[in-house]
Design a protein around this motif. Sequence first.
Motif, PDB file in Angstrom:
ATOM      1  N   ASN A  86       1.907  13.316   2.003  1.00 57.73           N
ATOM      2  CA  ASN A  86       2.800  13.250   3.213  1.00 57.73           C
ATOM      3  C   ASN A  86       2.252  14.063   4.324  1.00 57.73           C
ATOM      4  N   ALA A  87       1.636  15.273   3.900  1.00 61.17           N
ATOM      5  CA  ALA A  87       1.341  16.262   4.753  1.00 61.17           C
ATOM      6  C   ALA A  87      -0.185  16.007   5.254  1.00 61.17           C
ATOM      7  N   ASP A  88      -0.878  15.279   4.579  1.00 60.02           N
ATOM      8  CA  ASP A  88      -2.380  14.931   5.366  1.00 60.02           C
ATOM      9  C   ASP A  88      -2.504  14.123   6.314  1.00 60.02           C
ATOM     10  N   PRO A  89      -3.129  14.713   7.416  1.00 62.32           N
ATOM     11  CA  PRO A  89      -3.051  13.717   8.438  1.00 62.32           C
ATOM     12  C   PRO A  89      -3.891  12.726   8.498  1.00 62.32           C
ATOM     13  N   ALA A  90      -4.901  12.616   7.552  1.00 60.37           N
ATOM     14  CA  ALA A  90      -5.801  11.359   7.474  1.00 60.37           C
ATOM     15  C   ALA A  90      -5.372  10.586   6.576  1.00 60.37           C
ATOM     16  N   VAL A  91      -4.031  10.518   6.061  1.00 59.47           N
ATOM     17  CA  VAL A  91      -3.399   9.403   5.365  1.00 59.47           C
ATOM     18  C   VAL A  91      -2.143   8.869   6.041  1.00 59.47           C
ATOM     19  N   HIS A  92      -2.248   7.518   6.505  1.00 57.71           N
ATOM     20  CA  HIS A  92      -1.124   7.097   7.316  1.00 57.71           C
ATOM     21  C   HIS A  92      -0.104   6.253   6.628  1.00 57.71           C
ATOM     22  N   GLY A  93      -0.886   5.716   5.244  1.00 54.14           N
ATOM     23  CA  GLY A  93       0.154   4.842   4.492  1.00 54.14           C
ATOM     24  C   GLY A  93      -0.062   5.187   3.047  1.00 54.14           C
ATOM     25  N   ILE A  94       1.078   5.327   2.247  1.00 50.16           N
ATOM     26  CA  ILE A  94       1.110   5.784   0.785  1.00 50.16           C
ATOM     27  C   ILE A  94       1.465   4.431   0.174  1.00 50.16           C
ATOM     28  N   LEU A  95       0.905   4.259  -1.125  1.00 52.25           N
ATOM     29  CA  LEU A  95       1.305   2.970  -1.886  1.00 52.25           C
ATOM     30  C   LEU A  95       1.413   3.651  -3.302  1.00 52.25           C
ATOM     31  N   VAL A  96       2.450   3.709  -3.896  1.00 53.38           N
ATOM     32  CA  VAL A  96       2.579   3.998  -5.354  1.00 53.38           C
ATOM     33  C   VAL A  96       2.775   2.457  -6.080  1.00 53.38           C
ATOM     34  N   GLN A  97       1.620   2.449  -7.119  1.00 56.16           N
ATOM     35  CA  GLN A  97       1.651   1.064  -7.588  1.00 56.16           C
ATOM     36  C   GLN A  97       2.749   1.027  -8.570  1.00 56.16           C
ATOM     37  N   ALA A 106      11.424   5.576 -10.651  1.00 50.93           N
ATOM     38  CA  ALA A 106      10.840   4.909  -9.507  1.00 50.93           C
ATOM     39  C   ALA A 106      11.640   5.139  -8.217  1.00 50.93           C
ATOM     40  N   GLU A 107      12.930   5.101  -8.205  1.00 47.73           N
ATOM     41  CA  GLU A 107      13.428   5.378  -7.090  1.00 47.73           C
ATOM     42  C   GLU A 107      13.379   6.645  -6.117  1.00 47.73           C
ATOM     43  N   ARG A 108      13.363   7.772  -7.330  1.00 48.64           N
ATOM     44  CA  ARG A 108      13.034   8.997  -6.679  1.00 48.64           C
ATOM     45  C   ARG A 108      11.521   9.075  -6.215  1.00 48.64           C
ATOM     46  N   VAL A 109      10.459   8.470  -6.741  1.00 47.53           N
ATOM     47  CA  VAL A 109       9.379   8.360  -6.185  1.00 47.53           C
ATOM     48  C   VAL A 109       9.322   7.653  -4.779  1.00 47.53           C
ATOM     49  N   ILE A 110       9.788   6.494  -4.913  1.00 46.01           N
ATOM     50  CA  ILE A 110       9.895   5.959  -3.459  1.00 46.01           C
ATOM     51  C   ILE A 110      10.643   6.575  -2.399  1.00 46.01           C
ATOM     52  N   ASN A 111      11.553   7.344  -2.660  1.00 47.35           N
ATOM     53  CA  ASN A 111      12.357   8.308  -1.916  1.00 47.35           C
ATOM     54  C   ASN A 111      11.494   9.269  -1.306  1.00 47.35           C
ATOM     55  N   ALA A 112      10.745   9.779  -2.031  1.00 47.55           N
ATOM     56  CA  ALA A 112       9.817  10.872  -1.755  1.00 47.55           C
ATOM     57  C   ALA A 112       8.846  10.734  -0.617  1.00 47.55           C
ATOM     58  N   ILE A 113       8.628   9.277  -0.637  1.00 51.87           N
ATOM     59  CA  ILE A 113       7.485   9.173   0.363  1.00 51.87           C
ATOM     60  C   ILE A 113       7.864   8.942   1.951  1.00 51.87           C
ATOM     61  N   ARG A 114       7.189   9.716   2.708  1.00 53.32           N
ATOM     62  CA  ARG A 114       7.832   9.801   3.965  1.00 53.32           C
ATOM     63  C   ARG A 114       8.030   8.566   4.786  1.00 53.32           C
ATOM     64  N   GLY A 121       7.386  -0.474   2.646  1.00 54.21           N
ATOM     65  CA  GLY A 121       8.790  -0.735   3.220  1.00 54.21           C
ATOM     66  C   GLY A 121       9.957  -0.648   2.251  1.00 54.21           C
ATOM     67  N   PHE A 122       9.694   0.061   1.113  1.00 56.94           N
ATOM     68  CA  PHE A 122      10.771   0.296   0.081  1.00 56.94           C
ATOM     69  C   PHE A 122      11.629   1.555   0.389  1.00 56.94           C
ATOM     70  N   HIS A 123      11.261   2.381   1.244  1.00 56.94           N
ATOM     71  CA  HIS A 123      12.418   3.555   1.451  1.00 56.94           C
ATOM     72  C   HIS A 123      13.383   3.110   1.951  1.00 56.94           C
ATOM     73  N   PRO A 124      14.373   3.759   1.580  1.00 59.16           N
ATOM     74  CA  PRO A 124      15.866   3.321   2.252  1.00 59.16           C
ATOM     75  C   PRO A 124      15.875   3.467   3.765  1.00 59.16           C
ATOM     76  N   VAL A 125      15.188   4.237   4.332  1.00 58.15           N
ATOM     77  CA  VAL A 125      15.299   4.176   6.045  1.00 58.15           C
ATOM     78  C   VAL A 125      14.503   3.026   6.252  1.00 58.15           C
ATOM     79  N   ASN A 126      13.619   2.220   5.930  1.00 60.46           N
ATOM     80  CA  ASN A 126      12.994   1.214   6.115  1.00 60.46           C
ATOM     81  C   ASN A 126      13.900  -0.015   5.875  1.00 60.46           C
ATOM     82  N   VAL A 127      14.365   0.156   4.682  1.00 64.08           N
ATOM     83  CA  VAL A 127      15.547  -1.119   4.161  1.00 64.08           C
ATOM     84  C   VAL A 127      16.528  -1.246   5.182  1.00 64.08           C
ATOM     85  N   GLY A 128      17.101  -0.091   5.571  1.00 65.35           N
ATOM     86  CA  GLY A 128      18.120   0.035   6.528  1.00 65.35           C
ATOM     87  C   GLY A 128      17.669  -0.480   7.836  1.00 65.35           C
ATOM     88  N   SER A 129      16.752  -0.013   8.245  1.00 67.63           N
ATOM     89  CA  SER A 129      15.991  -0.627   9.547  1.00 67.63           C
ATOM     90  C   SER A 129      15.748  -2.084   9.668  1.00 67.63           C
TER      91      SER A 129
END
Length: 299
Positions: A86-97, A106-114, A121-129
């Motif tokens: 999340n803090a690494d500026p070289a990483v723009h996308g994170i995917l947990v298989q 799994a829900e806690r892991v998904i929610n931990a991703i910025r 597109g699984f984070h509640p913010v993106n789902v709501g958007s």
Amino acid sequence: MATIIDGKHYAERLRAEIGRQVVQLREAHLVTPGLAVILVGEDPASQVYVRNKARQAREATMASFEYRLPHGVPQEKLLELIERLNADPAVHGILVQLPLPPQVDAERVINAIRPDKDIDGFHPVNVGSLATGGDGTVPCTPLGCMMLLKHHLGDLSGLRALVLGRSNIVGKPMATLLLRENCTVTIAHSKTVGLDEECRRADILIAAVGRPRMVPGDWIKPGATVIDVGINRIEENGKARLVGDVDFDSAVATAGAITPVPGGVGPMTIACLLLNTLEAACRQHGLPVPAGVMEAAWG
């Protein structure tokens, strides 16, 4: 005889256009989109998916970061890794298989991703958007399905669409995307009463229920467009093979167009993962998101 919607071919063209956009982004703004993929455990299918995602990211000249953790890794170790990414500026996308082993929520892991790095597109913010018409990240498989539909059919307005499956990963976001295109949408599932009749009413049928060959050809409206999301491994004549949720051999005689399994939706899912990574990199650097990628790829 139905037209075969060749997702593999379309995905190749889409990835080529994404690669061109990545080069332009790097040359104009010194930004290289970075994709981090985390695999927990030794599941053979997941290993293949992760390997393909990393390879195609590199082919698009993106930065690819792979993290393989043992099956028994404590949840906190995985969350610590996500926090670093999340803090690494070289990483723009994170995917947990997915799926994850039982000791990991799994829900806690998904929610931990910025949210802005959640390219699945699984984070509640993106789902709501997505649900409210915003511009958050759209889940890759529904996005790929929608691209195939629009390329084949053009304007979807007024068409009757049935989504067979109600998962958070495919069914629900797919229904939302179809509503955005002014379709009349029904969500059905394995417990729907009169499922065969519901299917026969649909101009567009999205099968995403996870049951091999559940939908026979006589459930399909003549001329309908069928998008088969299912990937089911079965034993047949002593050999393993992949089949969809639709019985392809009977459906191809009735449908107007259909995606095969394999070679249909699957390749588009990975291509859309790369597209989401490109768009995430642009947003994180305050740059305009490339417009018309699909149109440029497919003419």
